[in-house]
Enzyme design. Structure first.
Site, mmCIF file in Angstrom:
data_model
loop_
_atom_site.group_PDB
_atom_site.id
_atom_site.type_symbol
_atom_site.label_atom_id
_atom_site.label_comp_id
_atom_site.label_asym_id
_atom_site.label_seq_id
_atom_site.Cartn_x
_atom_site.Cartn_y
_atom_site.Cartn_z
ATOM 1 N N CYS A 2 97.377 104.730 59.784
ATOM 2 C CA CYS A 2 97.899 105.740 60.701
ATOM 3 C C CYS A 2 98.232 107.009 59.922
ATOM 4 O O CYS A 2 98.849 106.962 58.872
ATOM 5 C CB CYS A 2 99.134 105.306 61.469
ATOM 6 N N ARG A 27 92.720 107.046 57.484
ATOM 7 C CA ARG A 27 93.860 106.153 57.615
ATOM 8 C C ARG A 27 93.855 105.355 58.920
ATOM 9 O O ARG A 27 94.700 104.482 59.124
ATOM 10 C CB ARG A 27 95.149 106.959 57.571
ATOM 11 N N TRP A 74 95.728 103.436 63.648
ATOM 12 C CA TRP A 74 95.166 102.118 63.341
ATOM 13 C C TRP A 74 96.048 101.144 64.103
ATOM 14 O O TRP A 74 97.238 101.001 63.790
ATOM 15 C CB TRP A 74 95.195 101.837 61.834
ATOM 16 N N ASN A 98 103.922 105.711 61.874
ATOM 17 C CA ASN A 98 103.090 104.852 61.040
ATOM 18 C C ASN A 98 103.969 103.695 60.611
ATOM 19 O O ASN A 98 105.068 103.910 60.111
ATOM 20 C CB ASN A 98 102.599 105.640 59.814
ATOM 21 N N GLY A 99 103.513 102.465 60.809
ATOM 22 C CA GLY A 99 104.310 101.307 60.394
ATOM 23 C C GLY A 99 104.562 100.383 61.567
ATOM 24 O O GLY A 99 103.857 100.452 62.588
ATOM 25 N N GLU A 477 84.057 90.293 45.108
ATOM 26 C CA GLU A 477 84.084 91.715 45.462
ATOM 27 C C GLU A 477 82.774 92.135 46.156
ATOM 28 O O GLU A 477 82.787 92.876 47.140
ATOM 29 C CB GLU A 477 84.347 92.561 44.208
ATOM 30 N N LYS A 481 82.690 93.696 49.875
ATOM 31 C CA LYS A 481 82.106 95.017 50.151
ATOM 32 C C LYS A 481 81.051 94.899 51.246
ATOM 33 O O LYS A 481 80.998 95.696 52.170
ATOM 34 C CB LYS A 481 81.498 95.554 48.853
ATOM 35 N N GLU A 484 82.614 94.042 54.759
ATOM 36 C CA GLU A 484 83.449 95.047 55.419
ATOM 37 C C GLU A 484 82.646 96.224 55.965
ATOM 38 O O GLU A 484 83.047 96.827 56.952
ATOM 39 C CB GLU A 484 84.602 95.516 54.533
ATOM 40 N N HIS A 500 80.031 71.669 45.181
ATOM 41 C CA HIS A 500 81.199 70.963 45.727
ATOM 42 C C HIS A 500 81.385 71.251 47.214
ATOM 43 O O HIS A 500 82.474 71.060 47.744
ATOM 44 C CB HIS A 500 82.454 71.325 44.924
ATOM 45 N N LYS A 600 92.168 102.878 55.580
ATOM 46 C CA LYS A 600 92.578 102.923 54.172
ATOM 47 C C LYS A 600 94.097 103.025 54.092
ATOM 48 O O LYS A 600 94.733 103.508 55.018
ATOM 49 C CB LYS A 600 91.942 104.145 53.511
#
Ligand code: F6R
Length: 605
Positions: A2, A27, A74, A98-99, A477, A481, A484, A500, A600
């Site tokens: 946000c 954001r 967001w 935001n939060g 990673e 990547k 996402e 396994h 982000k």
């Protein structure tokens, strides 16, 4: 997560608010909105989806006024609809947030009992309604905001605007960052310096628990105890806030391409002028008995890679934890240990909470961050900037390799301080690191080959990444990547773990990407790769020329990377992993810089 902007200016606020929101869109991009006060009247416009929808709406329904607040969302509470979009308005009060307000249910019940109705499903509307309720009881806007803030639990950054008040904003910060910008007879509020950069370079960062009464004359800042606080003004370097694609189609492409340069800059910063010794003032691992590395997401994979380095190069035991688990597990920590918090934004809520947990339990806290003014940097005993420059693409790329570099340098310092490495061994490793920018440049040249492979990968439903040793976290990673930004299901596994269980997934439709530089573990990884091929798995082998020559036969595809001395191959192999994700996403036509559901700077738990 946000983005917030507030303006008390001399010019029409709406275009400036939208411009600032553009810079904050990374954001959150579920919805966006602005509110202004014009001729004493508070009004707002909100639109679902990308910011462009709000801009379009403003063309048809403009909003006048020189005082305004804006928000990119967001979603946390309530789906992305216009009704749930910020600013939230209740009577004479508009709020952007935001939060998360954790006690919003309890407050909602109280507000409902007082006879007020809710229009959204959000926690934020509670804040606006509470302030409205207090104003209805005769409080001034400032008193009502102060009273409201005192009732809120959770993490938040808030900015209030009021009907009839064209020279007043209230800003508050608890757990989520917020900055005040100083202009010439104008004042601003923003989530970060990036948003404020076109408006001013004079910034005051609010401290935890601060709230501020902002007018065009300036800001009166109060601390958590309600005392007038003196917070210093800093000048930001506008260069450090530049957000341009510089001719690239996406920020992610630009940020991938920047890696040789930013890595070279970071190396220069942390090495002596001759490049032969480390320059890490204030870092001495003598007497340190253990390290705890804490982070989230991509940054946590950098920590996992670093574990191999600290253990091998310095003989130092390392625990790695994701911050969201670490903070609530309340792990015992050795008083002679150090805890290292790795974060691009320096604002990730869980990592920040983990740092606060560790603060009085370990000998030292270290921050490895990209934003040097961030909360994690400021609250740690020592902050080491990774110097990657502003990262806008939601998928972290150059921050990852710069995090790896700084962690590698720390591991070498630990090795030297603990007597595991002598000067010659240290010099050898530094030389290897010094070759990386050049090798990265070379590797970026594989982009055309990778594009062709990616076109095929884009057809897959599931993709596996395999690696051993420090290449195992890189497999994690690579998978993160890819999933996402391309939305293809991908998993990373330690090569030896495949048999396994996960080997059951292998058939001719599942591409398996094997990250295998010709290092000491190469033969072991290749054996696991053979097990995949024996089950008709489609293997894409990433190795150096010797590795491809030795094991490339029978693979579906191979990509040949430059040779890099052990154990730093993960820094180089990050590039093809990023490029594979990028080009696969392009082939699928997804939104590379703003993938769905993500944002982000994750400032909520
Ligand atoms: C993935 C990604 C995230 C972040 C994570 C931590 O590409 O970017 O997984 O790494 O949200 O963020 P920071 O590093 O800002 O703490």
């Amino acid at each position: 997560m946000c983005g917030i902007i507030g303006i008390l200016g001399h010019h029409e606020a709406a275009p400036l608010l939208v411009e600032a929101l553009k810079r904050l869109e990374y954001r959150g991009y579920d919805s966006a909105g602005i509110a202004t006060v014009n001729k004493g009247r508070l009004d707002r416009r909100r639109a679902v989806g990308k910011l462009v929808n709000l801009s379009d709406l403003l063309v048809h329904e403009p909003l006048a006024g020189k005082a305004g607040i804006g928000h990119t969302r967001w979603a946390t509470h309530g789906v992305a609809t216009v009704r749930n979009a910020h600013p939230h308005k209740a009577g004479p009060v508009a709020v952007v947030h935001n939060g998360i307000i954790e006690n919003f249910r309890e407050l909602r019940a109280e507000i409902a009992e007082a006879g007020y109705a809710f229009e959204s499903e959000t926690d934020t509307e509670t804040v606006a309604l509470l302030a409205q309720l207090y104003m209805a009881r005769g409080m001034t806007p400032v008193e009502a905001a102060r009273e409201t803030l005192g009732r809120l639990h959770g993490a938040f950054a808030l900015c209030f605007l009021f009907d009839g008040e064209e020279d007043l904003m209230i800003a508050a910060r608890k757990g989520s960052p917020l900055a005040i910008g100083h202009g010439d007879g104008e004042m601003f509020v923003g989530s970060d310096a990036i948003a404020l950069a076109p408006l001013t370079d004079r910034i005051t960062y609010l401290e935890e628990g601060d709230w501020a009464v902002v007018t065009r004359k300036g800001a009166q800042i109060y601390d958590a105890a309600g005392r007038l606080a003196n917070r210093s003004e800093t000048r930001i370097q506008i260069d450090a806030t530049r957000v341009e694609k510089a001719g690239y189609k996406h920020f992610m492409a630009k940020e991938i391409a920047e890696q040789p340069v930013v890595l070279a800059d970071a190396l220069k910063h942390y090495l002596t002028a001759d490049g032969k010794a480390l320059h890490l003032p204030g870092v001495d691992f003598t007497g340190v008995d253990r390290l705890t590395l804490v982070a989230c997401g991509t940054a946590s994979y950098a920590c996992h890679v670093a574990k191999y380095w600290f253990e091998r190069l310095a003989g130092l035991p390392v625990d790695v934890d994701v911050a969201s688990e670490f903070r609530y597990r309340e792990p015992p920590l050795s008083p002679a240990s150090w805890a290292v918090f790795v974060s691009q934004s320096g604002e990730t809520a869980d990592t920040l909470a983990a740092l606060r947990y560790a603060q009085d339990k370990v000998a030292r806290t270290l921050a490895v961050v990209n934003v040097p003014t961030s909360s994690i940097a400021r609250e740690s005993d020592l902050a080491l900037p990774i110097l990657a420059g502003v990262e806008i693409g939601v998928a972290s790329t150059k921050a990852f390799t710069c995090q790896l570099l700084v962690l590698a340098l720390l591991a070498l310092k630990a090795g030297r301080d603990r007597g595991v490495l002598d000067d010659a061994a240290l010099a050898g490793h530094l030389e290897t690191l010094g070759t990386l920018p050049g090798l990265m440049n070379h590797t970026l040249g594989l982009s055309a080959d990778i594009t062709r492979v990616a076109e095929k990968l884009a057809e897959a439903q599931d993709i596996l990444f395999l690696g051993r040793g420090p290449m195992f976290p890189l497999a994690l990673e690579g998978a993160l990547k890819l999933k996402e930004i391309s939305y293809i299901h991908a998993e990373g596994y330690a090569s030896g773990e495949l048999k396994h269980g996960p080997i059951a997934l292998i058939d001719q439709h599942v591409p398996v990407i094997v990250l295998a530089p010709r290092d000491g573990l190469f033969d072991k990884t290749v054996s696991n790769m053979q097990e995949v091929m024996a089950r008709h798995g489609k293997v894409l082998l990433l190795s150096d020329a010797a590795g491809v020559a030795e094991a490339g036969q029978g693979c579906w595809k191979t990509l040949t990377l430059p040779e890099v001395a052990e154990p730093f191959a993960p820094i180089l192999y990050a590039i093809p992993a990023q490029l594979l994700a990028y080009h696969t996403a392009i082939a699928k036509g997804t939104d590379v810089d703003q993938p769905r559901n993500l944002a982000k700077s994750v400032t909520v738990e």
